[in-house]
Design an enzyme around this catalytic site. Structure first.
Site, PDB file in Angstrom:
ATOM      1  N   ASN A 121       0.872  -1.183   0.000  1.00  0.00           N
ATOM      2  CA  ASN A 121       0.000   0.000   0.000  1.00  0.00           C
ATOM      3  C   ASN A 121       0.906   1.229   0.000  1.00  0.00           C
ATOM      4  OD1 ASN A 121      -1.822   2.032   0.397  1.00  0.00           O
ATOM      5  ND2 ASN A 121      -2.461   1.384   2.450  1.00  0.00           N
ATOM      6  N   LYS A 177       0.087   4.267  -0.452  1.00  0.00           N
ATOM      7  CA  LYS A 177      -0.556   5.488   0.087  1.00  0.00           C
ATOM      8  C   LYS A 177      -0.257   6.689  -0.826  1.00  0.00           C
ATOM      9  CE  LYS A 177      -0.313   3.401   4.634  1.00  0.00           C
ATOM     10  NZ  LYS A 177      -0.199   3.550   6.069  1.00  0.00           N
ATOM     11  N   HIS A 205      -9.629   1.535   5.176  1.00  0.00           N
ATOM     12  CA  HIS A 205      -8.345   1.786   5.840  1.00  0.00           C
ATOM     13  C   HIS A 205      -8.550   2.833   6.935  1.00  0.00           C
ATOM     14  CE1 HIS A 205      -4.194   2.861   6.543  1.00  0.00           C
ATOM     15  NE2 HIS A 205      -3.844   1.749   5.903  1.00  0.00           N
ATOM     16  N   GLU A 231      -6.863   5.257   7.763  1.00  0.00           N
ATOM     17  CA  GLU A 231      -6.589   6.635   7.332  1.00  0.00           C
ATOM     18  C   GLU A 231      -7.793   7.232   6.609  1.00  0.00           C
ATOM     19  OE1 GLU A 231      -2.916   5.626   5.392  1.00  0.00           O
ATOM     20  OE2 GLU A 231      -2.002   5.303   7.359  1.00  0.00           O
ATOM     21  N   GLU A 268      -5.392  -4.351  11.003  1.00  0.00           N
ATOM     22  CA  GLU A 268      -4.398  -3.275  11.099  1.00  0.00           C
ATOM     23  C   GLU A 268      -4.680  -2.435  12.340  1.00  0.00           C
ATOM     24  OE1 GLU A 268      -2.358  -2.239   7.084  1.00  0.00           O
ATOM     25  OE2 GLU A 268      -4.013  -0.894   7.407  1.00  0.00           O
ATOM     26  N   GLY A 319       2.524   2.971  10.897  1.00  0.00           N
ATOM     27  CA  GLY A 319       3.439   4.102  10.727  1.00  0.00           C
ATOM     28  C   GLY A 319       4.164   4.523  11.989  1.00  0.00           C
ATOM     29  N   SER A 363       3.593  -1.375  10.515  1.00  0.00           N
ATOM     30  CA  SER A 363       5.049  -1.334  10.752  1.00  0.00           C
ATOM     31  C   SER A 363       5.757  -2.642  10.415  1.00  0.00           C
ATOM     32  CB  SER A 363       5.334  -0.921  12.200  1.00  0.00           C
ATOM     33  OG  SER A 363       4.847   0.391  12.430  1.00  0.00           O
TER      34      SER A 363
END
Ligand code: 13P
Length: 256
Positions: free
Chosen positions: A9, A11, A96, A98, A168, A174, A213
Site C-alpha cells: 500500500n 498510500k 483503511h 486513514e 491493522e 506508521g 510497521s
C-alpha cells in the site's frame, strides 16, 4: 499452509522515477518468489495504469486504495469502480483507518463500498482494527465485531467469501511499533471464528492479513503464524529491496 498474500500500500507516496526503478527491480527478481505468494501493488490512483502495464505479465496484481460509491456522474475528483476495472485493478483496499479518520468514513459507508467492490467482481481488502485507547480499554474485539457486522447486515452470511480482511491496529501503523505476532495470531483467529460463527457454513477460506510497521526484519515472525495469511505493507513496500525481501521470506517459509 496455503499461499500468503503480500500487498504493497503505497498510500500518497512515490513518483514516476521511483516507480520505474521499483518495477524494473521487481521484474528482475520476483518470478522465483511467486510460487507460494500472491503479490498485489496498490499505488496512488494516478499511477495505476502505469504500474499495470509493467506488472501485468509478471503475475503480480494491481490494487486500488479506495473507490467512490458512484459509478459515474458529477463527482469531481473521484474514481469509480468502472474506471478501476478499466485500468486492470483486481483488489481494492476499503476501510483503511486513514480513510476512516481523515475522510470520516463510517462502517456503513465502508460496507456499501465493500458491497460495490464485490458486486463488480473485484476483491475487497477490508481493513479493521482498534485505536490505542480502544486497546487499552480492552475493546478490540467489540470494535472489530462492529466493523464486520455492518458488512454482514448488508450482504448476509456469505459476505466474506472471495474477500480479504486486513487486521491493522491503528496504533501499529506508521509508528515503527508493530504488534506482537502472538497477539495478532489470536486476533486473526478471533476474526475467522467470528465470521464462521456468523455464517452457518464453515468458511475455511477466510483470508486475514496483518498490517502495521512491517519490514524485512519482523515479517518472518508474523508469516510463520498459521492464521496470519499475509501482510499489508505500508512504508517498507516503497523500497523494492525491502519489499522483495519480505516476499522472499514469505516464499521461503512456505517452501519448507
Ligand atoms: P506501515 O507499514 O507504514 O505501518 O503502514 C501500514 C498500513 O497502513 C498498510 O495499509
Amino acid at each position: 499452509m496455503r499461499k500468503k498474500i503480500i500487498v504493497a500500500n503505497w498510500k500518497l507516496n512515490s513518483n514516476i522515477k521511483n516507480i520505474s526503478i521499483f518495477l524494473k527491480n521487481l521484474k528482475l527478481n520476483i518470478s522465483s518468489y511467486l510460487k507460494y505468494n500472491t503479490v498485489v501493488i496498490a499505488p496512488s490512483t494516478i499511477y495505476l495504469e502505469r504500474v499495470y502495464k509493467k506488472i501485468n505479465n509478471l503475475n503480480v496484481f494491481l490494487g486500488a486504495q479506495d473507490v467512490n460509491l458512484n459509478k459515474k456522474g458529477a463527482f469531481t475528483g473521484e474514481t469509480s469502480i468502472l474506471m478501476l476495472k478499466d485500468v486492470g485493478v483486481k483488489y481494492v483496499i476499503v476501510g483503511h483507518s486513514e480513510r476512516r479518520l481523515f475522510h470520516n468514513e463510517s462502517n456503513e459507508l465502508i460496507a456499501k463500498k465493500f458491497s460495490l467492490i464485490k458486486n463488480s467482481y473485484l476483491i475487497p481488502i477490508l481493513c479493521v482494527g482498534e485505536s490505542k485507547d480502544e486497546k487499552r480499554r480492552n475493546q478490540t474485539k467489540e470494535i472489530i465485531k462492529n466493523q464486520l457486522n455492518t458488512i454482514f447486515e448488508l450482504l448476509g452470511e456469505k459476505a466474506f467469501i472471495n474477500s480479504i480482511i486486513a487486521y491493522e491496529p491503528i496504533w501499529a501503523i506508521g509508528t515503527g511499533l508493530s504488534a506482537d505476532p502472538v497477539y495478532v495470531e489470536s486476533i486473526n483467529k478471533f476474526i475467522k471464528d467470528y465470521i464462521n460463527h456468523y455464517s452457518s457454513n464453515n468458511l475455511e477460506e477466510i483470508i486475514v492479513q496483518y498490517g502495521g510497521s512491517i519490514n524485512s526484519k519482523n515479517a518472518q515472525s508474523f508469516l510463520q503464524k498459521p492464521n496470519i495469511d499475509g501482510l499489508l505493507v505500508g512504508s517498507a513496500s516503497l523500497d523494492y529491496k525491502e519489499f522483495l525481501e519480505i516476499i522472499k521470506i514469505s516464499n521461503d517459509i512456505l517452501c519448507k
